[in-house]
Design an enzyme around this catalytic site. Structure first.
Site, PDB file in Angstrom:
ATOM      1  N   GLN A 192     -51.489  11.591 134.992  1.00 22.81           N
ATOM      2  CA  GLN A 192     -50.450  11.853 136.108  1.00 22.81           C
ATOM      3  C   GLN A 192     -51.147  11.415 137.476  1.00 22.81           C
ATOM      4  O   GLN A 192     -52.162  12.080 137.633  1.00 22.81           O
ATOM      5  CB  GLN A 192     -49.773  13.386 136.268  1.00 22.81           C
ATOM      6  CG  GLN A 192     -49.079  13.540 135.159  1.00 22.81           C
ATOM      7  CD  GLN A 192     -47.762  12.807 134.966  1.00 22.81           C
ATOM      8  OE1 GLN A 192     -47.187  12.282 135.996  1.00 22.81           O
ATOM      9  NE2 GLN A 192     -46.975  12.740 133.901  1.00 22.81           N
ATOM     10  N   TYR A 219     -44.189  11.047 122.687  1.00 20.78           N
ATOM     11  CA  TYR A 219     -44.955  10.726 123.706  1.00 20.78           C
ATOM     12  C   TYR A 219     -45.759  11.814 124.570  1.00 20.78           C
ATOM     13  O   TYR A 219     -45.785  11.798 125.882  1.00 20.78           O
ATOM     14  CB  TYR A 219     -43.991   9.796 124.875  1.00 20.78           C
ATOM     15  CG  TYR A 219     -43.076   8.944 124.088  1.00 20.78           C
ATOM     16  CD1 TYR A 219     -43.215   7.703 123.869  1.00 20.78           C
ATOM     17  CD2 TYR A 219     -41.736   9.409 124.247  1.00 20.78           C
ATOM     18  CE1 TYR A 219     -42.122   7.002 123.389  1.00 20.78           C
ATOM     19  CE2 TYR A 219     -40.758   8.766 123.536  1.00 20.78           C
ATOM     20  CZ  TYR A 219     -40.749   7.552 123.121  1.00 20.78           C
ATOM     21  OH  TYR A 219     -39.924   6.837 122.516  1.00 20.78           O
ATOM     22  N   GLU A 240     -48.295  10.667 119.842  1.00 20.09           N
ATOM     23  CA  GLU A 240     -48.607   9.908 120.814  1.00 20.09           C
ATOM     24  C   GLU A 240     -49.280   8.417 120.191  1.00 20.09           C
ATOM     25  O   GLU A 240     -50.024   8.818 119.222  1.00 20.09           O
ATOM     26  CB  GLU A 240     -49.541  10.370 121.787  1.00 20.09           C
ATOM     27  CG  GLU A 240     -50.533   9.588 122.757  1.00 20.09           C
ATOM     28  CD  GLU A 240     -49.423   8.812 123.643  1.00 20.09           C
ATOM     29  OE1 GLU A 240     -49.371   7.536 123.808  1.00 20.09           O
ATOM     30  OE2 GLU A 240     -48.418   9.395 124.287  1.00 20.09           O
ATOM     31  N   ASP A 300     -41.309  11.977 127.106  1.00 20.94           N
ATOM     32  CA  ASP A 300     -41.572  11.640 128.266  1.00 20.94           C
ATOM     33  C   ASP A 300     -41.938  10.107 128.086  1.00 20.94           C
ATOM     34  O   ASP A 300     -42.978   9.875 127.874  1.00 20.94           O
ATOM     35  CB  ASP A 300     -42.724  12.440 128.719  1.00 20.94           C
ATOM     36  CG  ASP A 300     -43.388  11.820 130.229  1.00 20.94           C
ATOM     37  OD1 ASP A 300     -42.568  11.075 130.800  1.00 20.94           O
ATOM     38  OD2 ASP A 300     -44.516  12.493 130.455  1.00 20.94           O
ATOM     39  N   CYS A 325     -39.690   8.378 134.332  1.00 28.02           N
ATOM     40  CA  CYS A 325     -40.531   7.609 135.217  1.00 28.02           C
ATOM     41  C   CYS A 325     -39.565   6.564 135.872  1.00 28.02           C
ATOM     42  O   CYS A 325     -39.948   5.686 136.504  1.00 28.02           O
ATOM     43  CB  CYS A 325     -41.653   7.358 135.117  1.00 28.02           C
ATOM     44  SG  CYS A 325     -41.777   6.137 133.654  1.00 28.02           S
ATOM     45  N   GLU A 359     -39.676  10.249 139.847  1.00 21.87           N
ATOM     46  CA  GLU A 359     -39.612  10.857 138.613  1.00 21.87           C
ATOM     47  C   GLU A 359     -38.610  11.871 138.602  1.00 21.87           C
ATOM     48  O   GLU A 359     -38.079  12.525 139.514  1.00 21.87           O
ATOM     49  CB  GLU A 359     -41.005  11.640 138.398  1.00 21.87           C
ATOM     50  CG  GLU A 359     -41.363  11.714 137.014  1.00 21.87           C
ATOM     51  CD  GLU A 359     -42.237  10.817 136.672  1.00 21.87           C
ATOM     52  OE1 GLU A 359     -42.815  10.952 135.319  1.00 21.87           O
ATOM     53  OE2 GLU A 359     -42.860   9.910 137.277  1.00 21.87           O
TER      54      GLU A 359
END
Length: 370
Positions: A192, A219, A240, A300, A325, A359
């Protein structure tokens, strides 16, 4: 934020507005975009308007033996040389000019260098130098001098080569909801970019959790949300596709003494097929998938949002936590989910002041079938 490159650099597009007006503009844009799906209020989390970026990348421009940091120009056709950037973390901002001078003074370090990446955490500052040439022992010796001089970690990259002098990770400590979480973030993996907003995002999601059984996360990255959320659930299954992120996530579980998470290196599409009993995978042989009782699913996804099959799959769960995002792909996905779900909470997180980027976090609950 004040910047002498406003109007010339293509990065900050809302520079004509002060930060308070930027917030108003962003709220109005999101309210308009989602008005057909949500009429409630938005939780808004502002950022500090300068020195908020903990991760940054700059191209380098060379004139003779002189190097300059470079950004894409506002006209989107040319390159703009800069000597500072007020968006980056203060530690990065202080290092940038001195580091460039040191690289310029070494023929080995400056030859065919074309980019520099910075990763700043509460504990470390990691710098990656990218080259259009092979890197050898002579480069190592020169780069080690910079490591010691500036107290940083340096990595060299060229095509197919990664040279690590001391470490290829940075460690982060985040204080969230009265607890400190430790993360190891590896170079090349996603992290991040705005640490303060990241804390706010994690805290906001934690506040929404109640009556939880097991959590499925798609994710999951390096476990940024996964590890704090583990305190709210009996068991967590997280996936992931990035090998680097999974490596980091497994280490982060140990750093935080969390043992209720199973991390899998699988795409969301693969896990969807496995949980739907459409395919079997050797990677899942050690898990009893039928033993999980998922009350929540957390997603995400990348900017492209979710694929149609994965959207259909997550629609079987009672609660969905969706971090996005990209408001445009979020709207597209919510238009499908809204057929079965009610939006309970909607949050906006201003990761990147002075830009249109925003976001979002959405909490959805499946509608009762009468």
């Amino acid at each position: 934020m004040e910047c002498s490159y406003f109007g010339k650099c293509g990065s900050c597009t809302l520079y004509r507005l002060n930060y308070e007006d930027q917030i108003i503009s962003k709220k109005e844009a999101i309210t308009t975009l989602f008005k057909s799906l949500y009429q409630g209020s938005f939780d808004f989390f502002p950022s500090q308007d300068s020195h908020y970026r903990a991760r940054a990348e700059f191209r380098l421009w060379k004139e003779g033996d002189t190097l300059s940091y470079a950004m894409g120009a506002a006209d989107k056709k040319s390159t703009l040389c800069i000597d500072a950037c007020p968006k980056v973390d203060l530690k990065i901002a202080a290092l940038m000019p001195e580091l460039l001078k040191a690289i310029e003074s070494s023929s080995i370090l400056r030859e065919k260098i074309f980019s520099i990446e910075f990763l700043c955490t509460s504990e470390h500052l990691l710098v990656t130098l990218l080259y259009h040439k092979p890197l050898h022992v002579a480069w190592d010796e020169e780069a080690k001098i910079l490591e010691q001089r500036f107290g940083i970690g340096i990595i060299g990259r060229s095509r197919g080569v990664k040279r690590v002098l001391s470490r290829d990770f940075a460690e982060e400590c985040l204080d969230v909801a009265g607890r400190t979480y430790r993360y190891r973030v590896f170079e090349g993996g996603f992290s991040q970019p705005n640490r303060a907003i990241n804390r706010a995002m994690i805290a906001w999601v934690l506040e929404q959790m109640s009556e939880c059984e097991d959590l499925l996360e798609l994710y999951c990255g390096y476990g940024n949300f996964t590890i704090p959320l583990a305190s709210k659930f009996q068991k967590v299954l997280a996936t992931e596709i990035s090998k680097t992120s999974i490596k980091s996530a497994l280490i982060n579980c140990e750093l935080n003494d969390v043992h209720t998470i199973s991390f899998l290196r699988m795409s969301a599409e693969e896990l969807t097929s496995a949980l739907n009993h459409e395919r079997t995978f050797n990677r899942l042989a050690h898990l009893d998938l039928d033993a999980y009782r998922f009350s929540h699913v957390f997603v995400d996804p990348p900017r492209s949002g979710m694929d149609e099959k994965s959207l259909a799959f997550i629609s079987q769960f009672e609660h969905i936590i969706y971090i996005s995002c990209n408001p445009q792909t979020l709207k597209r996905d919510l238009e499908i989910l809204a057929l079965r779900y009610e939006i309970k909470r909607f949050a906006l997180f201003d990761q990147f002041p002075n830009t249109e980027h925003l976001e979002s976090g959405v909490i959805l609950k499946r509608r009762s079938i009468l």
